[in-house]
Design a protein around this motif. Sequence first.
Motif, PDB file in Angstrom:
ATOM      1  N   ALA A 168       2.576  -2.399   3.955  1.00 41.38           N
ATOM      2  CA  ALA A 168       2.419  -1.377   4.986  1.00 41.38           C
ATOM      3  C   ALA A 168       1.881  -2.089   6.223  1.00 41.38           C
ATOM      4  O   ALA A 168       1.045  -2.992   6.097  1.00 41.38           O
ATOM      5  CB  ALA A 168       1.430  -0.326   4.513  1.00 41.38           C
ATOM      6  N   SER A 198       0.825  -1.215   0.000  1.00 43.99           N
ATOM      7  CA  SER A 198       0.000   0.000   0.000  1.00 43.99           C
ATOM      8  C   SER A 198       0.853   1.257   0.000  1.00 43.99           C
ATOM      9  O   SER A 198       1.773   1.388   0.796  1.00 43.99           O
ATOM     10  CB  SER A 198      -0.875   0.053   1.256  1.00 43.99           C
ATOM     11  N   TYR A 250      -9.842  -9.355   2.377  1.00 41.95           N
ATOM     12  CA  TYR A 250     -11.026  -8.545   2.703  1.00 41.95           C
ATOM     13  C   TYR A 250     -11.711  -7.960   1.470  1.00 41.95           C
ATOM     14  O   TYR A 250     -12.818  -7.449   1.551  1.00 41.95           O
ATOM     15  CB  TYR A 250     -10.668  -7.420   3.697  1.00 41.95           C
ATOM     16  N   HIS A 278      -6.370   4.533   6.503  1.00 40.44           N
ATOM     17  CA  HIS A 278      -5.672   4.123   5.280  1.00 40.44           C
ATOM     18  C   HIS A 278      -4.951   5.300   4.609  1.00 40.44           C
ATOM     19  O   HIS A 278      -3.935   5.109   3.946  1.00 40.44           O
ATOM     20  CB  HIS A 278      -6.670   3.478   4.304  1.00 40.44           C
ATOM     21  N   HIS A 316      -6.178  -8.628  -1.498  1.00 41.13           N
ATOM     22  CA  HIS A 316      -6.346  -8.901  -0.070  1.00 41.13           C
ATOM     23  C   HIS A 316      -7.619  -9.717   0.135  1.00 41.13           C
ATOM     24  O   HIS A 316      -8.596  -9.568  -0.595  1.00 41.13           O
ATOM     25  CB  HIS A 316      -6.491  -7.591   0.714  1.00 41.13           C
ATOM     26  N   MET A 354      -2.503  -6.848   6.678  1.00 38.58           N
ATOM     27  CA  MET A 354      -3.594  -7.660   6.105  1.00 38.58           C
ATOM     28  C   MET A 354      -3.176  -8.325   4.800  1.00 38.58           C
ATOM     29  O   MET A 354      -4.017  -8.544   3.918  1.00 38.58           O
ATOM     30  CB  MET A 354      -4.823  -6.761   5.864  1.00 38.58           C
ATOM     31  N   SER A 355      -1.893  -8.622   4.666  1.00 36.64           N
ATOM     32  CA  SER A 355      -1.452  -9.179   3.372  1.00 36.64           C
ATOM     33  C   SER A 355      -0.224 -10.073   3.534  1.00 36.64           C
ATOM     34  O   SER A 355       0.074 -10.537   4.638  1.00 36.64           O
ATOM     35  CB  SER A 355      -1.128  -8.037   2.400  1.00 36.64           C
ATOM     36  N   ARG A 387      -1.738  -5.405  -5.103  1.00 35.97           N
ATOM     37  CA  ARG A 387      -1.965  -6.806  -4.731  1.00 35.97           C
ATOM     38  C   ARG A 387      -3.426  -7.030  -4.357  1.00 35.97           C
ATOM     39  O   ARG A 387      -4.239  -6.122  -4.364  1.00 35.97           O
ATOM     40  CB  ARG A 387      -1.065  -7.187  -3.561  1.00 35.97           C
TER      41      ARG A 387
HETATM   42  O1  LIG Z   1      -0.424  -4.959   3.121  1.00 36.80           O
HETATM   43  P1  LIG Z   1      -0.632  -3.839   2.171  1.00 36.80           P
HETATM   44  O2  LIG Z   1      -1.163  -4.294   0.865  1.00 36.80           O
HETATM   45  O3  LIG Z   1       0.599  -3.002   2.022  1.00 36.80           O
HETATM   46  O4  LIG Z   1      -1.769  -2.896   2.782  1.00 36.80           O
HETATM   47  C1  LIG Z   1      -1.940  -2.585   4.149  1.00 36.80           C
HETATM   48  O5  LIG Z   1      -2.616  -1.342   4.159  1.00 36.80           O
HETATM   49  C2  LIG Z   1      -4.040  -1.567   4.217  1.00 36.80           C
HETATM   50  C3  LIG Z   1      -4.575  -0.854   5.435  1.00 36.80           C
HETATM   51  O6  LIG Z   1      -4.313   0.508   5.399  1.00 36.80           O
HETATM   52  C4  LIG Z   1      -4.234  -3.050   4.331  1.00 36.80           C
HETATM   53  O7  LIG Z   1      -4.518  -3.593   3.069  1.00 36.80           O
HETATM   54  C5  LIG Z   1      -2.907  -3.520   4.848  1.00 36.80           C
HETATM   55  O8  LIG Z   1      -2.638  -4.869   4.549  1.00 36.80           O
END
Ligand SMILES: O=P(O)(O)O[C@H]1O[C@H](CO)[C@@H](O)[C@H]1O
Length: 360
Positions: A186, A99, A158, A327, A156, A289-290, A154
């Motif tokens: 992130a 992110s 959710y 976010h 996720h 979350m990833s 990517r």
């Molecule tokens: O893990 P990335 O894709 O960087 O994103 C992160 O940022 C988002 C939350 O702000 C969620 O999707 C979390 O997993």
Amino acid sequence: MSTVRFATNGNATNGGTNGVAKEAKGNGNGNGIDITNGGKLNNANPPKVYIGSPHKDFNPSSNDSLDGNHCTYELVQSVAQFLLDRVSIRPKIGIICGSGMDGTTGCLADALTNSTSFPYETIPYFPTPTVPGHMGRLVFGYLGDVPVMCMQGRFHYYEGYPLWKCAMPVRVMKLVGVTHLLASNAAGGLNDNYNVGDIMIIKDHINLLGFAGNNPLMGPNDERFGPRFPAINRAYDAPVRRMAKQVASEMGINDITHEGVYSVVGGPSFETIAEIRMLAALGVDAVGMSTVHEVITARHCGITSFAFSLITNKSVTDYESYEEPNHEEVIDMGKQREPVLKEFITRLVKKIEADRLSSK
Ligand SMILES: O=P(O)(O)O[C@H]1O[C@H](CO)[C@@H](O)[C@H]1O
């Protein structure tokens, strides 16, 4: 023979056959697909963007679909072949941007030279990202001198995709020929020693989604990808982690670079204070979350994996606090750190490639 269509810096073409990317002069694409690639030309060969329609020249075997509980080896193979037919470079390193790290300008994918990018909606069977900060392009090009393929955005859990579908692009990478995965994300920082803007090299993870009975490898197993019961305890490759620490030293960013444990949660709601306290008690240093579904899938099919988190916010642990994660701050911090992360990844990719070539 299939017809291949590309655009370059605002110029569209439908010439070119059988995997040879062509460039053409003229204005506008007229296909409703952004072809500006950040509005930049970063080398003598302008970036090319595929503007084809995904299923037009694509013939997977008749039983394949993404509607069941897995995708077949043959389907992944045909998606990989679709890409291989349209690019000439053969990357061994795959990168996934987290992110805020895949924005429209100045991002890592923008730094690739001789690039060819495929908006996800033009790739057969690819899911499309729904999250702001995840652009949705697969970019092939050179980072420095090293050929790479880069997921600019990517998937996720959710977003509503099953985990196997979120991780399907990793299998595509494998069948394109990728041997090393470098994933970024992130994350919220739980470790008291971490500050916003720090980097955490992931040494291990806690797969909370897995504890709840959800794993990207659920469903029928195809041994051509990997074994039914893969070991994951050495998922985050120690030699590559050492290289990353060396890169941090060379860049003079040791003070903001850590090594720690990442935990994945399902999202999209951020964590409660009780949940954060529980994760901290379990030894988690950063939460997101990833990534975990990608690394599990990569390890299953024998891809050497490395991942790091950008700490974009401090997890809230105090009931008296009025702070709330959001976010927007996550994306902002990703953008702020873009130059450092770009340098970090570029140097690491160079080391991985040198090591790969020397150990051949
Ligand atoms: O893990 P990335 O894709 O960087 O994103 C992160 O940022 C988002 C939350 O702000 C969620 O999707 C979390 O997993």
